[in-house]
Write a protein that holds these residues in place. Structure first.
Motif, PDB file in Angstrom:
ATOM      1  N   PHE A 135     -14.174  -4.554   0.173  1.00  0.00           N
ATOM      2  CA  PHE A 135     -14.182  -3.176  -0.341  1.00  0.00           C
ATOM      3  C   PHE A 135     -15.360  -2.433   0.271  1.00  0.00           C
ATOM      4  O   PHE A 135     -16.301  -3.048   0.758  1.00  0.00           O
ATOM      5  N   LYS A 136     -15.264  -1.093   0.210  1.00  0.00           N
ATOM      6  CA  LYS A 136     -16.438  -0.337   0.641  1.00  0.00           C
ATOM      7  C   LYS A 136     -17.187   0.208  -0.575  1.00  0.00           C
ATOM      8  O   LYS A 136     -16.599   0.517  -1.609  1.00  0.00           O
ATOM      9  N   ILE A 193      -8.440   1.775  -6.064  1.00  0.00           N
ATOM     10  CA  ILE A 193      -8.142   2.929  -5.217  1.00  0.00           C
ATOM     11  C   ILE A 193      -7.844   4.119  -6.139  1.00  0.00           C
ATOM     12  O   ILE A 193      -7.409   3.926  -7.274  1.00  0.00           O
ATOM     13  N   PRO A 194      -8.076   5.334  -5.655  1.00  0.00           N
ATOM     14  CA  PRO A 194      -7.777   6.485  -6.511  1.00  0.00           C
ATOM     15  C   PRO A 194      -6.298   6.487  -6.893  1.00  0.00           C
ATOM     16  O   PRO A 194      -5.434   6.227  -6.042  1.00  0.00           O
ATOM     17  N   LEU A 195      -6.034   6.772  -8.171  1.00  0.00           N
ATOM     18  CA  LEU A 195      -4.646   6.830  -8.618  1.00  0.00           C
ATOM     19  C   LEU A 195      -3.869   7.873  -7.806  1.00  0.00           C
ATOM     20  O   LEU A 195      -2.681   7.701  -7.515  1.00  0.00           O
ATOM     21  N   ASP A 228      -3.049  -0.559  -1.579  1.00  0.00           N
ATOM     22  CA  ASP A 228      -3.476  -0.794  -0.200  1.00  0.00           C
ATOM     23  C   ASP A 228      -4.813  -1.541  -0.234  1.00  0.00           C
ATOM     24  O   ASP A 228      -5.867  -0.950  -0.483  1.00  0.00           O
ATOM     25  N   MET A 229      -4.737  -2.842   0.006  1.00  0.00           N
ATOM     26  CA  MET A 229      -5.930  -3.682  -0.141  1.00  0.00           C
ATOM     27  C   MET A 229      -6.998  -3.354   0.916  1.00  0.00           C
ATOM     28  O   MET A 229      -8.138  -3.808   0.798  1.00  0.00           O
ATOM     29  N   ASN A 230      -6.601  -2.567   1.941  1.00  0.00           N
ATOM     30  CA  ASN A 230      -7.597  -2.175   2.948  1.00  0.00           C
ATOM     31  C   ASN A 230      -8.352  -0.914   2.543  1.00  0.00           C
ATOM     32  O   ASN A 230      -9.287  -0.512   3.236  1.00  0.00           O
ATOM     33  N   ALA A 231      -7.904  -0.300   1.453  1.00  0.00           N
ATOM     34  CA  ALA A 231      -8.525   0.969   1.044  1.00  0.00           C
ATOM     35  C   ALA A 231      -9.398   0.794  -0.202  1.00  0.00           C
ATOM     36  O   ALA A 231      -9.832   1.774  -0.814  1.00  0.00           O
TER      37      ALA A 231
END
Lengths: 207, 318
Positions: free
Chosen positions: B60-61, B152-154, B126-129
């Motif tokens: 995650f970032k 992630i944002p809904l 999206d597991m990359n986001a």
């Protein structure tokens, strides 16, 4: 096999005293650890746990005190009565801890907030009413007060413990969110103790 | 005679047995029950092995949210939960939630949407986001935590689903399966658990669909595999283990509103000025502290959310 009333007084009462003290001693011990930030059985919100545990024991011991007279009737023996006053006073003691925890640990003696709670939040209003009704019973629990009031008046006064039982049970049901089973179990036990006051039911049990 | 009478008191004394011992005993019993049960059908110990799910580390970032906050202990976040489907006490969810099967996970999407269908967890997330956001979490019971959520944002999910223009609200449902969730055998609430947001609330950048916490996948008792987080609202709005998303024109009725309309309104924004029939909302106890601290309006997120409620009487729309 039968144990004399004298022996119940001499040995039974101290044993019962220790037993009924145990939850409070345990709670004090755990609280001591929790307050220092050490591991304790009170979990992650020790204040809430204190309310819950003192409340649980208050209602349990109160119901136990209500069971003493019916038990004596069923057993056709006055022996259980030996313990009744102590059990009742212990119930009051746990109610007192419950209140103390609320005023001190939870509300930090901020009286305006406490007053707001008492008038605005119905389950607290009901709980405080039960507590206030309990005070005269605790105060008149001594032999000299029985004499002063006369046995009949004293008994009449102390019947109000059933009102306290109803209010306590209502306080518990109202306190829980949603429709929860646990407080209803206590209410059920209280209902059963009421049933035992009916002569018909008692006669059947005594047979 | 006396011994008989003591039995009843002995029982009360048992109830003071430390929580750990008590709960371990139950865990032990259910584990034993499982192995006996599975042995009976010739499956040996396989079902026991599934009882504790290993939580994978997530990539995650980091974000700027809550960098100045002191995090609540991970053990507190994962052991002090309100998740009534697994029991009404705070400690029961952590003990019972291993029964929840989180893979595969399907979410039914219906109502005013381009296409009614089932989506898998992987379709929606999206597991990359993934990003980490440290949010304050305020329960209506007047306690609070600071949690490093990952999600992630809904809004990014809703865009993917293409709701129709007529959709004004989003309704969410938690899974309700009595085989996995022992708590729903008793009607504490009208199951399944339902919550809802107005569309602009759902699209607000603060609103997060959470799949992890403390760097790992989210534990079951915290709402695995995906849960909502709306940090400016009381915790019960942040619905767990979402199994259905419905777009509607009418305002959804949440389970808590149904249970006690005067106590739990649709908006449920954190607001110290609006009194609650059960708990004063003026202050809160942060888990880990003994004293109370003042509660902030919108839980301190007013800058990002207050506009949505401009002109509304928040006492009426509580």
């Amino acid at each position: 096999m039968a144990i004399s009333i004298q022996n119940l007084r001499r040995y039974g009462k101290p044993v019962l005293f220790l037993m009924l003290s145990f939850p409070a001693l345990w709670l004090g011990h755990e609280w001591y650890y929790a307050y220092q930030g050490l591991e304790s059985s009170l979990g992650w919100n020790p204040v809430e746990a204190f309310h819950r545990i003192t409340g649980d024991w208050a209602i349990r011991i109160l119901l136990l005190s209500l069971a003493v007279s019916p038990l004596a009737k069923i057993m056709k023996s006055p022996k259980p009565i030996v313990f009744r006053r102590m059990i009742g006073l212990f119930a009051f003691f746990y109610v007192f801890l419950h209140l103390g925890g609320y005023i001190w640990l939870d509300k930090a003696f901020i009286w305006p907030d406490i007053w707001q709670d008492v008038v605005k939040r119905k389950y607290i209003t009901v709980g405080v009413t039960a507590l206030l009704l309990f005070i005269p019973l605790a105060l008149t629990s001594t032999n000299s007060w029985i004499k002063r009031l006369g046995a009949r008046n004293w008994q009449r006064l102390h019947k109000s413990v059933y009102v306290i039982g109803i209010l306590t049970s209502a306080h518990f049901i109202m306190m829980r969110k949603g429709f929860q089973l646990e407080p209803l179990v206590y209410a059920g036990i209280l209902g059963f103790l009421f049933l035992l006051r009916s002569k018909a039911v008692m006669n059947k049990l005594r047979r | 005679m006396l011994i008989k009478k003591r039995n009843s008191w002995d029982e009360s004394e048992n109830a003071v047995t430390s929580e750990n011992v008590y709960l371990n005993r139950r865990k032990f019993l259910s584990a034993a029950g499982l192995s006996i049960g599975s042995a009976a059908v010739g499956l040996s110990a396989v079902s026991n092995a599934q009882s504790e799910r290993a939580l994978k580390e997530l990539a995650f970032k980091k974000t700027d949210f809550g960098q100045d906050e002191k995090l609540t202990a991970e053990a507190a976040i994962t052991n002090y939960n309100n998740y009534y489907e697994f029991g009404t006490s705070k400690s029961e969810p952590a003990k019972n939630a291993w029964r929840l099967k989180t893979t595969p996970w399907n979410v039914k999407v219906d109502g005013l949407v381009e296409k009614t269908r089932d989506y898998s967890f992987e379709d929606l997330i999206d597991m990359n986001a993934l990003e980490e956001r440290i949010y304050r979490f305020r329960c209506v019971e007047a306690w609070s935590m600071v949690v490093p959520w990952i999600g992630i944002p809904l809004a990014s999910i809703i865009k993917k689903l293409n709701p129709l223009g007529s959709a004004k609200y989003v309704r969410f449902e938690t899974l309700a399966d009595s085989d996995q969730m022992p708590g729903i055998r008793w009607p504490v609430l009208d199951w399944p658990y339902v919550e809802g947001l107005r569309m602009d609330e759902a699209m607000n950048p603060l609103t997060l669909m959470v799949v992890g916490l403390y760097g790992k996948e989210i534990p079951n008792q915290n709402g695995a595999p995906m849960r909502l987080i709306t940090p400016w609202k009381y915790g019960y709005k942040s619905i767990k283990s979402i199994a259905r998303i419905t777009f509607t024109e009418e305002q959804p009725v949440s389970s808590w509103t149904k249970s006690a309309p005067n106590e739990y309104g649709f908006y449920s924004n954190v607001n110290p000025e609006v009194s609650h029939p059960r708990w004063s909302q003026a202050s809160e106890r942060k888990i880990g502290n003994f004293g109370r601290m003042p509660t902030q309006k919108f839980n301190g997120y007013g800058e990002m959310v207050a506009d949505m409620y401009a002109g509304m009487d928040l006492r009426v729309n509580h």
